[in-house]
Design a protein around this motif. Sequence first.
Motif, PDB file in Angstrom:
ATOM      1  N   ARG A 146       2.813   0.601  -2.548  1.00 40.58           N
ATOM      2  CA  ARG A 146       3.572   1.847  -2.408  1.00 40.58           C
ATOM      3  C   ARG A 146       5.075   1.603  -2.300  1.00 40.58           C
ATOM      4  N   THR A 147       5.455   0.413  -1.795  1.00 42.15           N
ATOM      5  CA  THR A 147       6.868   0.216  -1.474  1.00 42.15           C
ATOM      6  C   THR A 147       7.599  -0.806  -2.336  1.00 42.15           C
ATOM      7  N   GLN A 148       6.858  -1.653  -3.067  1.00 39.96           N
ATOM      8  CA  GLN A 148       7.513  -2.729  -3.806  1.00 39.96           C
ATOM      9  C   GLN A 148       7.308  -2.549  -5.317  1.00 39.96           C
ATOM     10  N   PRO A 149       8.324  -2.905  -6.100  1.00 36.35           N
ATOM     11  CA  PRO A 149       8.216  -2.729  -7.570  1.00 36.35           C
ATOM     12  C   PRO A 149       7.443  -3.868  -8.237  1.00 36.35           C
ATOM     13  N   ILE A 150       6.211  -4.058  -7.812  1.00 42.91           N
ATOM     14  CA  ILE A 150       5.413  -5.163  -8.377  1.00 42.91           C
ATOM     15  C   ILE A 150       4.802  -4.746  -9.715  1.00 42.91           C
ATOM     16  N   ASP A 151       4.534  -5.743 -10.544  1.00 47.24           N
ATOM     17  CA  ASP A 151       3.929  -5.483 -11.854  1.00 47.24           C
ATOM     18  C   ASP A 151       2.408  -5.563 -11.786  1.00 47.24           C
ATOM     19  N   PHE A 152       1.898  -6.437 -10.912  1.00 42.60           N
ATOM     20  CA  PHE A 152       0.454  -6.663 -10.856  1.00 42.60           C
ATOM     21  C   PHE A 152      -0.045  -6.711  -9.414  1.00 42.60           C
ATOM     22  N   VAL A 153      -1.284  -6.290  -9.248  1.00 40.60           N
ATOM     23  CA  VAL A 153      -1.994  -6.560  -8.011  1.00 40.60           C
ATOM     24  C   VAL A 153      -3.306  -7.231  -8.418  1.00 40.60           C
ATOM     25  N   GLN A 154      -3.675  -8.275  -7.671  1.00 40.45           N
ATOM     26  CA  GLN A 154      -4.955  -8.944  -7.957  1.00 40.45           C
ATOM     27  C   GLN A 154      -5.889  -8.720  -6.777  1.00 40.45           C
ATOM     28  N   LEU A 155      -7.102  -8.299  -7.055  1.00 43.42           N
ATOM     29  CA  LEU A 155      -8.044  -7.975  -5.989  1.00 43.42           C
ATOM     30  C   LEU A 155      -9.475  -8.240  -6.443  1.00 43.42           C
ATOM     31  N   SER A 156     -10.403  -8.210  -5.478  1.00 43.72           N
ATOM     32  CA  SER A 156     -11.816  -8.413  -5.804  1.00 43.72           C
ATOM     33  C   SER A 156     -12.462  -7.075  -6.116  1.00 43.72           C
ATOM     34  N   TYR A 157     -13.236  -7.077  -7.202  1.00 42.16           N
ATOM     35  CA  TYR A 157     -13.930  -5.850  -7.602  1.00 42.16           C
ATOM     36  C   TYR A 157     -15.119  -6.270  -8.455  1.00 42.16           C
ATOM     37  N   ASN A 158     -16.276  -5.770  -8.127  1.00 40.02           N
ATOM     38  CA  ASN A 158     -17.459  -6.061  -8.942  1.00 40.02           C
ATOM     39  C   ASN A 158     -18.514  -4.982  -8.690  1.00 40.02           C
ATOM     40  N   LEU A 159     -19.665  -5.149  -9.303  1.00 34.96           N
ATOM     41  CA  LEU A 159     -20.716  -4.135  -9.221  1.00 34.96           C
ATOM     42  C   LEU A 159     -21.123  -3.807  -7.788  1.00 34.96           C
ATOM     43  N   LEU A 160     -20.994  -4.763  -6.898  1.00 37.61           N
ATOM     44  CA  LEU A 160     -21.415  -4.523  -5.510  1.00 37.61           C
ATOM     45  C   LEU A 160     -20.243  -4.311  -4.552  1.00 37.61           C
TER      46      LEU A 160
ATOM     47  N   ARG B  49     -17.116  -2.458  -4.277  1.00 37.96           N
ATOM     48  CA  ARG B  49     -16.419  -1.397  -5.013  1.00 37.96           C
ATOM     49  C   ARG B  49     -15.412  -0.642  -4.148  1.00 37.96           C
ATOM     50  N   GLU B  50     -15.028  -1.251  -3.028  1.00 34.16           N
ATOM     51  CA  GLU B  50     -14.101  -0.570  -2.127  1.00 34.16           C
ATOM     52  C   GLU B  50     -12.781  -0.230  -2.835  1.00 34.16           C
ATOM     53  N   ALA B  51     -12.374  -1.097  -3.753  1.00 32.40           N
ATOM     54  CA  ALA B  51     -11.087  -0.884  -4.442  1.00 32.40           C
ATOM     55  C   ALA B  51     -11.053   0.435  -5.206  1.00 32.40           C
ATOM     56  N   GLU B  52     -12.228   0.950  -5.577  1.00 29.81           N
ATOM     57  CA  GLU B  52     -12.272   2.214  -6.333  1.00 29.81           C
ATOM     58  C   GLU B  52     -11.724   3.385  -5.514  1.00 29.81           C
ATOM     59  N   GLN B  53     -11.823   3.255  -4.186  1.00 33.56           N
ATOM     60  CA  GLN B  53     -11.461   4.391  -3.339  1.00 33.56           C
ATOM     61  C   GLN B  53      -9.960   4.673  -3.358  1.00 33.56           C
ATOM     62  N   ARG B  54      -9.151   3.632  -3.145  1.00 34.89           N
ATOM     63  CA  ARG B  54      -7.715   3.861  -3.001  1.00 34.89           C
ATOM     64  C   ARG B  54      -6.868   2.973  -3.919  1.00 34.89           C
ATOM     65  N   LEU B  55      -7.205   1.684  -3.980  1.00 40.94           N
ATOM     66  CA  LEU B  55      -6.298   0.760  -4.658  1.00 40.94           C
ATOM     67  C   LEU B  55      -6.254   0.962  -6.173  1.00 40.94           C
ATOM     68  N   LEU B  56      -7.404   1.145  -6.794  1.00 45.41           N
ATOM     69  CA  LEU B  56      -7.377   1.313  -8.251  1.00 45.41           C
ATOM     70  C   LEU B  56      -6.695   2.624  -8.657  1.00 45.41           C
ATOM     71  N   PRO B  57      -7.008   3.746  -7.985  1.00 48.42           N
ATOM     72  CA  PRO B  57      -6.252   4.976  -8.329  1.00 48.42           C
ATOM     73  C   PRO B  57      -4.758   4.826  -8.056  1.00 48.42           C
ATOM     74  N   LEU B  58      -4.424   4.132  -6.973  1.00 46.17           N
ATOM     75  CA  LEU B  58      -3.003   3.948  -6.645  1.00 46.17           C
ATOM     76  C   LEU B  58      -2.313   3.106  -7.718  1.00 46.17           C
ATOM     77  N   ALA B  59      -3.016   2.087  -8.216  1.00 43.50           N
ATOM     78  CA  ALA B  59      -2.439   1.245  -9.271  1.00 43.50           C
ATOM     79  C   ALA B  59      -2.141   2.087 -10.510  1.00 43.50           C
TER      80      ALA B  59
END
Lengths: 310, 209
Positions: free
Chosen positions: A191-205, A207-217
């Motif tokens: 939210r605060t830094q002009p980054i180009d990429f975020v790397q995170l864990s995401y797979n079929l099981l 899926r927490e990133a779907e809630q906030r981080l992926l939409p935010l990206a």
Amino acid sequence: MPTPASAFTRRRILGYAAAGLALPWLGAAAGAQADAPLTRRIPSSGEVLPVVGLGSWITFNVGVDEAARAACVEVVRAFFAAGGRMIDSSPMYGSSQPTIGFALARLGRPAALFSAEKVWIGDAARGPAQMEASRAYWGVARFDLMQVHNLLSWQQHLPRLFEMKAAGQLRYVGITTSEGRRHADIEQVMRTQPIDFVQLSYNLLDREAEQRLLPLAQERGIGVIVNRPFREGALLQQLSRHRLPGWAAEIDCAYWAQVALKFVVSHPAVTCAIPATSQVAHLRQNMAAARGRMPDAALRSRMARDLAAL
Amino acid sequence: MFAPRLYWRLFESLNLAFWPLQLGIVLAGVAWLGWVWRDGVRPGRTAARAGLAALALGWVLTAWAFLWQRLAPIHWLAGDIAPLFLLQATALLALALHGAVQGQRDRLRRAAGLALLLWALLLHPLLAGLAGRPWVQAEFTGLASDPTAIATLGLLLQLRGPRWPMRALWIVPLAWCLLSAATLWTMGSAQGWVLCAALLLAGWAGRRG
């Protein structure tokens, strides 16, 4: 000898862009070209990347084992032959960096390389020395992407990385986390830094990133690199006891690895997944997941539901 | 982390580089046990000093050939631990030269020490084959760190000497057993339980004296 940066010509950029335009966000059975890997645009630049990259955690930490190093060269060779570009590593990964450098040197420094590295040191004053050591291991003129590994001292590292980017010493800046840790901190940085990429864990099981981080990206125009698409192999081991569901054929999947990868890369926020492997056969299976039909939103829901029930 | 197959292949590389030293190590170990038996079941002063000196050499070899040359490239802690192995070797050698050591009187403590020594010398090398790995990946005392640490605990249980120097000699092998057990468990290898059992036996017997 051309460096990855200098060899990244306008023609090549246009070529990748054309591939990206030809294969935009796909619905099920969208009829993707069989021989061109699915690509995604890096939101901050428009540059396109194939959606399947190559990780190096564990698999490339082979030390001085000659046979294992030779096997890694073949994996990297097959990766580029299949249209791959992004290779990701970290100082935390033992001898993975020299192994990648060894492979790149053996393969004549492929121009398609998109080098993704990390700075991983608590004492930020020692960050430049660590990044320089990493660069020497890889044998590249500069890294395409430098990420702050697991947010370690990110407040100190990020300003320097932005300065390096402005000075042309690297092309993109990012942050990483894994195994679902520190998502609140990641969100704050996004939210605060002009980054180009975020790397995170995401797979079929996981899926927490779907809630906030992926939409935010998507909202902030940040590229997403996905690590642990197979939960370090545990997911595939678990799935190997079961037959492929009928819907796997609808998205051109012959292996569970392809099901897992297509689920990840078909999320519209994901730029690239970076599965790691030390076997050419597995690498080819992974790269094939960037081709063929992709699941649409309805099938993605069904995939997650069916897999959770197994 | 690293792939388990890579870890086990380190021992293959080690064994190929030092063959047939492994045979010499096993024969020397058995000969030392025979010497102790002839001394009257517990080590005499000369046998004790010879055992300490031999193990000091083993820690040096393990630090250099295994930790530094082979493990350090894939394990970021190994390079930092190697100097501690050299420190352990120096302390063992110092005690060997000092000479104020003799056989342990406590029979149970001595028996536990003998069990650990026999395990490290003769049985630990069999684990590779029993686990389905190639025999060339066997771990030998004096070259591989796990049996070297177990053998050291065994020898220390066999001896008595100056209180604090003797106690200090336990630190590195105990710490290594803990670290190695954790590493093996992380790799999914049941061999971590061997180190755990060695620790428990050494800890139990060590408290008797």
